[in-house]
Write a protein that holds these residues in place. Structure first.
Motif, PDB file in Angstrom:
ATOM      1  N   MET A 130     101.771 -26.611  36.261  1.00 24.38           N
ATOM      2  CA  MET A 130     102.743 -26.240  35.224  1.00 24.38           C
ATOM      3  C   MET A 130     103.719 -25.212  35.786  1.00 24.38           C
ATOM      4  SD  MET A 130     102.099 -24.618  31.425  1.00 24.38           S
ATOM      5  CE  MET A 130     101.206 -26.082  30.892  1.00 24.38           C
ATOM      6  N   ASN A 131     104.997 -25.390  35.525  1.00 25.73           N
ATOM      7  CA  ASN A 131     106.014 -24.454  35.973  1.00 25.73           C
ATOM      8  C   ASN A 131     106.101 -23.251  35.039  1.00 25.73           C
ATOM      9  OD1 ASN A 131     107.014 -25.554  38.331  1.00 25.73           O
ATOM     10  ND2 ASN A 131     108.395 -26.930  37.270  1.00 25.73           N
ATOM     11  N   PRO A 132     106.309 -22.036  35.585  1.00 25.27           N
ATOM     12  CA  PRO A 132     106.342 -21.779  37.028  1.00 25.27           C
ATOM     13  C   PRO A 132     104.969 -21.381  37.559  1.00 25.27           C
ATOM     14  CG  PRO A 132     107.036 -19.826  35.854  1.00 25.27           C
ATOM     15  CD  PRO A 132     106.743 -20.855  34.801  1.00 25.27           C
ATOM     16  N   LYS A 133     104.805 -21.521  38.867  1.00 31.26           N
ATOM     17  CA  LYS A 133     103.596 -21.065  39.528  1.00 31.26           C
ATOM     18  C   LYS A 133     103.805 -19.615  39.951  1.00 31.26           C
ATOM     19  CE  LYS A 133     100.523 -22.083  43.427  1.00 31.26           C
ATOM     20  NZ  LYS A 133     100.296 -22.975  44.597  1.00 31.26           N
ATOM     21  N   ARG A 134     102.869 -18.735  39.597  1.00 32.67           N
ATOM     22  CA  ARG A 134     102.995 -17.322  39.913  1.00 32.67           C
ATOM     23  C   ARG A 134     102.513 -17.040  41.334  1.00 32.67           C
ATOM     24  NH1 ARG A 134     100.808 -14.406  34.310  1.00 32.67           N
ATOM     25  NH2 ARG A 134     102.366 -15.382  32.905  1.00 32.67           N
TER      26      ARG A 134
ATOM     27  N   MET B 213     108.400 -26.124  40.793  1.00 31.33           N
ATOM     28  CA  MET B 213     108.294 -27.334  41.601  1.00 31.33           C
ATOM     29  C   MET B 213     108.574 -28.577  40.755  1.00 31.33           C
ATOM     30  SD  MET B 213     107.397 -26.644  44.815  1.00 31.33           S
ATOM     31  CE  MET B 213     106.389 -27.977  45.488  1.00 31.33           C
ATOM     32  N   PRO B 214     109.230 -29.590  41.342  1.00 31.43           N
ATOM     33  CA  PRO B 214     109.394 -30.870  40.622  1.00 31.43           C
ATOM     34  C   PRO B 214     108.028 -31.450  40.287  1.00 31.43           C
ATOM     35  CG  PRO B 214     110.820 -30.772  42.552  1.00 31.43           C
ATOM     36  CD  PRO B 214     109.895 -29.603  42.657  1.00 31.43           C
TER      37      PRO B 214
ATOM     38  N   LYS C  14     113.365 -32.285  46.964  1.00 32.01           N
ATOM     39  CA  LYS C  14     114.456 -32.667  47.851  1.00 32.01           C
ATOM     40  C   LYS C  14     114.680 -31.562  48.883  1.00 32.01           C
ATOM     41  CE  LYS C  14     116.752 -35.243  44.139  1.00 32.01           C
ATOM     42  NZ  LYS C  14     117.930 -35.265  43.229  1.00 32.01           N
ATOM     43  N   PHE C  15     114.567 -30.320  48.429  1.00 31.89           N
ATOM     44  CA  PHE C  15     114.639 -29.145  49.300  1.00 31.89           C
ATOM     45  C   PHE C  15     114.244 -27.924  48.480  1.00 31.89           C
ATOM     46  CE2 PHE C  15     118.892 -29.718  47.501  1.00 31.89           C
ATOM     47  CZ  PHE C  15     119.191 -28.450  47.011  1.00 31.89           C
ATOM     48  N   PHE C  16     114.119 -26.788  49.135  1.00 24.58           N
ATOM     49  CA  PHE C  16     113.766 -25.539  48.454  1.00 24.58           C
ATOM     50  C   PHE C  16     114.998 -24.644  48.343  1.00 24.58           C
ATOM     51  CE2 PHE C  16     109.616 -27.049  49.324  1.00 24.58           C
ATOM     52  CZ  PHE C  16     108.728 -26.358  48.506  1.00 24.58           C
TER      53      PHE C  16
ATOM     54  N   ARG D  68     114.123 -23.834  36.095  1.00 24.38           N
ATOM     55  CA  ARG D  68     113.373 -24.952  35.507  1.00 24.38           C
ATOM     56  C   ARG D  68     114.216 -26.222  35.522  1.00 24.38           C
ATOM     57  NH1 ARG D  68     111.666 -22.458  31.408  1.00 24.38           N
ATOM     58  NH2 ARG D  68     109.564 -22.056  32.166  1.00 24.38           N
ATOM     59  N   ALA D  69     115.506 -26.099  35.205  1.00 24.35           N
ATOM     60  CA  ALA D  69     116.389 -27.269  35.218  1.00 24.35           C
ATOM     61  C   ALA D  69     116.573 -27.801  36.634  1.00 24.35           C
ATOM     62  CB  ALA D  69     117.739 -26.907  34.599  1.00 24.35           C
ATOM     63  N   LEU D  70     116.614 -26.925  37.624  1.00 26.65           N
ATOM     64  CA  LEU D  70     116.711 -27.359  39.017  1.00 26.65           C
ATOM     65  C   LEU D  70     115.489 -28.196  39.394  1.00 26.65           C
ATOM     66  CD1 LEU D  70     118.080 -24.161  40.795  1.00 26.65           C
ATOM     67  CD2 LEU D  70     119.282 -26.329  40.531  1.00 26.65           C
ATOM     68  N   SER D  71     114.307 -27.750  38.962  1.00 25.03           N
ATOM     69  CA  SER D  71     113.084 -28.493  39.281  1.00 25.03           C
ATOM     70  C   SER D  71     113.110 -29.887  38.658  1.00 25.03           C
ATOM     71  CB  SER D  71     111.844 -27.722  38.815  1.00 25.03           C
ATOM     72  OG  SER D  71     111.749 -27.677  37.404  1.00 25.03           O
ATOM     73  N   LEU D  72     113.725 -30.006  37.480  1.00 23.29           N
ATOM     74  CA  LEU D  72     113.864 -31.315  36.842  1.00 23.29           C
ATOM     75  C   LEU D  72     114.833 -32.205  37.606  1.00 23.29           C
ATOM     76  CD1 LEU D  72     113.997 -30.257  33.075  1.00 23.29           C
ATOM     77  CD2 LEU D  72     112.067 -31.270  34.310  1.00 23.29           C
ATOM     78  N   ASN D  73     115.706 -31.565  38.417  1.00 21.63           N
ATOM     79  CA  ASN D  73     116.644 -32.297  39.273  1.00 21.63           C
ATOM     80  C   ASN D  73     116.078 -32.517  40.673  1.00 21.63           C
ATOM     81  OD1 ASN D  73     119.621 -32.738  38.115  1.00 21.63           O
ATOM     82  ND2 ASN D  73     118.782 -30.893  37.188  1.00 21.63           N
ATOM     83  N   GLY D  74     114.775 -32.244  40.846  1.00 28.22           N
ATOM     84  CA  GLY D  74     114.124 -32.509  42.124  1.00 28.22           C
ATOM     85  C   GLY D  74     114.222 -31.396  43.145  1.00 28.22           C
TER      86      GLY D  74
END
Length: 278
Positions: free
Chosen positions: A1-5, A22-23, A29-31, A52-58
């Motif tokens: 579950m996002n985010p990981k502490r 994380m996606p 795709k990259f970090f 969180r939105a970035l993680s949804l974009n991979g």
């Protein structure tokens, strides 16, 4: 579950708190590494929403609290803009050791200025994104302009920023003045995306113009029309993440593919034939 502490230790032995987004259903795709705004934290609403939105974009995104802020150890009074930069370098080293070197740096407000400096020392970084960033770090003096004289005279003073008390030292102010962005942006050699709202009342949009004009191509500017400085509207955060995700396809992912397929510097064997080459 996002985010990981997560936690990591910086070069000064101070433990910094971090969140990794994380996606959920694919390999990243990259970090990317996210730097929060002045006196904010990784839990600031704009930071959490964008990451969180970035993680949804991979895109995997790591945000963390600078020294003396949020859940990180250390004293804010002893921190500086330079220490923010070194914290970013240490965060990048942490990601590279446990996951993968970050390919993108993202910074909000003063964090945007910090990522521009930090990127110079990160060869793996292909692209830098600034959100509502000042053209020179000393701009934050405006947030406590009534106390600057007192800080200069006494060496430090307690100021109120965003309704919270902070002790700001003279060395912090002096360090800000030693970091003008336009003196080195032409040496950045990274793809640059500048996002700024024309309605920003804290850092005027003219700062975006200065950053953009000082940098070399490839560079892009996106107007966040209607957004405020703190990106308080969730829809603006989602839009920012979507823009970053789309822009990164060309300036991070395709750049990586070109580098992998680049044969320059490799040995090539040639066989010649004909009467002149017997």
């Amino acid at each position: 579950m996002n985010p990981k502490r997560l936690k990591f230790t910086n070069r000064n032995g101070v433990e910094l708190a971090a969140h990794l987004y994380m996606p959920a259903d694919q390999k990243p795709k990259f970090f990317a590494l996210f730097a929060h705004c002045f006196t904010c934290s990784k839990n600031f609403s704009a930071v959490t929403r964008i990451c969180r939105a970035l993680s949804l974009n991979g895109i995997a995104a790591l945000s963390f609290d600078f020294t003396g802020l949020g859940m990180s150890e250390g004293e804010f009074e002893e921190s500086s803009f330079s220490s923010n930069i070194s914290d970013l370098l240490d965060a990048a080293e942490f990601i590279e050791k446990d996951f993968q070197a970050p390919k993108m740096l993202i910074g909000h407000s003063l964090g945007g200025a910090a990522v521009l400096y930090a990127a110079m020392e990160m060869p793996a970084v292909k692209a830098v994104v600034t959100i509502a960033a000042p053209a020179y770090p000393g701009h934050v003096r405006n947030l406590f302009s009534d106390s600057v004289a007192k800080i200069e005279k006494n060496g430090s003073a307690k100021v109120t920023i965003g309704g919270r008390p902070f002790t700001v030292s003279k060395s912090f102010l002096d360090d800000l003045e030693q970091k003008p962005l336009d003196t080195f942006l032409k040496k950045l050699r990274k793809s640059l995306l500048v996002l700024h709202s024309p309605q920003d009342e804290i850092v005027e949009v003219s700062n975006a113009a200065e950053i953009y004009s000082s940098a070399l191509h490839p560079k892009s500017f996106i107007s966040l029309d209607g957004a405020d400085h703190l990106i308080s509207n969730p829809q603006d955060s989602e839009y920012i993440a979507e823009v970053i995700g789309s822009w990164s396809k060309r300036y991070v992912i395709e750049q990586e593919e070109k580098q992998e397929n680049d044969t320059r510097g490799n040995q090539v064997f040639v066989r010649l034939s004909g009467e002149k080459y017997t």
